[in-house]
Enzyme design. Structure first.
Site, PDB file in Angstrom:
ATOM      1  N   THR A 123       0.836  -1.111   0.105  1.00 41.16           N
ATOM      2  CA  THR A 123       0.051   0.035   0.066  1.00 41.16           C
ATOM      3  C   THR A 123       0.947   1.216   0.089  1.00 41.16           C
ATOM      4  O   THR A 123       0.682   2.157  -0.728  1.00 41.16           O
ATOM      5  CB  THR A 123      -1.052  -0.032   1.400  1.00 41.16           C
ATOM      6  OG1 THR A 123      -1.994  -0.983   1.069  1.00 41.16           O
ATOM      7  CG2 THR A 123      -1.800   1.418   1.597  1.00 41.16           C
TER       8      THR A 123
ATOM      9  N   SER B  50       1.880  -7.845  -0.823  1.00 40.71           N
ATOM     10  CA  SER B  50       2.722  -8.733  -0.045  1.00 40.71           C
ATOM     11  C   SER B  50       2.362 -10.198   0.191  1.00 40.71           C
ATOM     12  O   SER B  50       3.400 -11.126   0.388  1.00 40.71           O
ATOM     13  CB  SER B  50       2.734  -8.032   1.281  1.00 40.71           C
ATOM     14  OG  SER B  50       1.458  -8.104   2.015  1.00 40.71           O
TER      15      SER B  50
ATOM     16  N   THR C  63       1.096  -4.619   4.117  1.00 42.43           N
ATOM     17  CA  THR C  63       1.036  -4.957   5.622  1.00 42.43           C
ATOM     18  C   THR C  63       0.388  -6.220   6.052  1.00 42.43           C
ATOM     19  O   THR C  63       0.466  -6.721   6.953  1.00 42.43           O
ATOM     20  CB  THR C  63       0.040  -3.660   6.179  1.00 42.43           C
ATOM     21  OG1 THR C  63      -1.135  -3.800   5.539  1.00 42.43           O
ATOM     22  CG2 THR C  63       0.772  -2.554   6.374  1.00 42.43           C
ATOM     23  N   ASP C  64      -0.239  -6.859   4.688  1.00 40.82           N
ATOM     24  CA  ASP C  64      -0.942  -8.237   4.744  1.00 40.82           C
ATOM     25  C   ASP C  64       0.009  -9.373   5.351  1.00 40.82           C
ATOM     26  O   ASP C  64      -0.523 -10.110   6.102  1.00 40.82           O
ATOM     27  CB  ASP C  64      -1.425  -8.601   3.443  1.00 40.82           C
ATOM     28  CG  ASP C  64      -2.674  -7.749   3.260  1.00 40.82           C
ATOM     29  OD1 ASP C  64      -3.042  -6.689   3.771  1.00 40.82           O
ATOM     30  OD2 ASP C  64      -3.258  -7.985   2.010  1.00 40.82           O
TER      31      ASP C  64
HETATM   32  N1  ASP Z   1      -3.488  -4.060   2.340  1.00 38.83           N
HETATM   33  C1  ASP Z   1      -2.156  -4.245   1.960  1.00 38.83           C
HETATM   34  C2  ASP Z   1      -1.012  -3.265   2.399  1.00 38.83           C
HETATM   35  O1  ASP Z   1      -1.331  -2.930   3.597  1.00 38.83           O
HETATM   36  C3  ASP Z   1      -1.786  -5.075   0.515  1.00 38.83           C
HETATM   37  C4  ASP Z   1      -0.659  -5.780   0.758  1.00 38.83           C
HETATM   38  O2  ASP Z   1      -0.279  -6.459   1.878  1.00 38.83           O
HETATM   39  O3  ASP Z   1       0.191  -5.707  -0.042  1.00 38.83           O
HETATM   40  O4  ASP Z   1       0.015  -3.062   1.582  1.00 38.83           O
END
Ligand code: ASP
Length: 341
Positions: free
Chosen positions: A19, A62, A94-95
């Site tokens: 993100t 991720s 963050t995932d």
């Molecule tokens: N929602 C996710 C992020 O915080 C997408 C990911 O993990 O790539 O980046």
């Protein structure tokens, strides 16, 4: 900078996407687009904190990150340290931060700070948190306080230990929590404070090209007879983590499938509750932790299912036998003394 002031410390920044790098194009929905240098350039004051060397490591969501990528990343960080870097910052989606940070924590040799960060609100949104998170992460990585803490996760001005951190909310900027512990520190007015130091440093060495064996994570629910467990060997799984009820309990109906599985491969007993240790000698009913551990299941300790799955994967990849794997879990799962496996 005056002529007499010491030069800003070198920090190497590895951008993996997520993100923090995602913007909206013509269509609805943000995708990873921004480069490491774009992200660095968007953070006011970053160059006052450190001499940041930006590396575009990959540019993906991720869930695409693999253990092989993290072995490469470990080696890239080691190369930067050999050139004089005092710390590394990684940004990614963050995932999977709770998983990648934990793997790096196990793979990394040495005490150089490695700080993982990201963003919950992408740069196309009002109040995007990426720039503030990157700034804090660099401040932490450049701080002598972060030496020897192990890999940390820094978002929302909180510093979490990789071993305990978990993503707890789909969209909140305060999604990262460490349920058994709380954060080990924080960043206040740009000043990192490490108030607690995780005990025990654990290292598992994996060379580039190591084959990564598949390990299944199975969460059990009410009335589950565990029939899926009987399919795992044929699917090629080499190990299994079972997220059991409470302190480590399963329905009696699942016990035959569990026993068969434990005879075929290492099976780790974790808890689906999300905090606390798996018990060892509190209950003796059928399906209790005492019965399951007597069947040969390995106790996850305070590791949740996600982290137990990764630890078992690394143990198997490193060629550890069942006894050594059990010792590794006893050590990492309950954070006892330093070990080198
Ligand atoms: N929602 C996710 C992020 O915080 C997408 C990911 O993990 O790539 O980046």
């Amino acid at each position: 900078m005056t002529a007499s002031s010491s030069p800003a410390p070198r920090i190497d920044y590895f951008a993996l996407g997520g993100t923090i790098a995602s913007i909206r194009g013509d269509e609805v929905g943000a995708v990873p687009t921004l480069t490491a240098q774009d992200i660095v350039d968007s953070v006011d004051g970053l160059t006052d904190v450190a001499d940041v060397h930006a590396h575009q490591f990959q540019l993906t969501p991720s869930p695409e990150i693999t253990i092989a990528d993290l072995i490469r990343l470990r080696d890239a960080i080691a190369a930067s340290v050999a050139e004089g870097s005092v710390g590394a910052v990684i940004t990614q989606g963050t995932d999977t931060i709770e998983e990648t940070a934990f793997i790096l924590d196990l793979l990394r040799p040495g005490t150089t700070p490695i700080v993982v960060s990201g963003a919950m609100r992408n740069p196309s949104l009002p109040g995007t948190d990426g720039p503030a998170n990157l700034l804090s992460a660099v401040q932490v990585a450049a701080s002598p306080q972060a030496v020897g803490t192990g890999v940390t996760v820094c978002l929302n001005d909180e510093i979490h230990a990789a071993r305990f951190v978990t993503k707890s909310h789909t969209s909140s900027a305060s999604t990262f929590v460490s349920p058994s512990l709380g954060p080990i520190g924080w960043v206040s007015e740009g000043r990192p404070v490490v108030a607690l130091r995780p005990a025990g440093q654990h290292h598992i060495d994996l060379a580039p090209g190591t084959v990564i064996p598949p390990v299944a994570l199975i969460r059990m629910g009410l009335g589950d007879d565990g029939r899926i467990l009987g399919t795992l060997a044929d699917l090629g799984y080499r190990g299994v983590v079972i997220e059991a009820f409470g302190g480590g309990h399963l329905p009696v109906a699942a016990l035959p499938a569990v026993a068969e599985l434990a005879a075929a491969m290492p099976v780790v007993l974790a808890s689906r509750t999300g905090a606390g240790e798996v018990l060892s000698h509190t209950y003796r009913f059928r399906g209790s932790e005492i019965e399951l551990l007597n069947m040969g299941l390995i106790r996850a300790g305070a590791l949740d299912g996600l982290k137990a799955r990764l630890l078992l994967t690394l143990c198997l990849a490193a060629g550890q036998d069942d006894d050594t794997t059990a010792k590794t879990f006893a050590s990492v799962g309950t954070t006892t003394g330093p070990t080198r496996m």
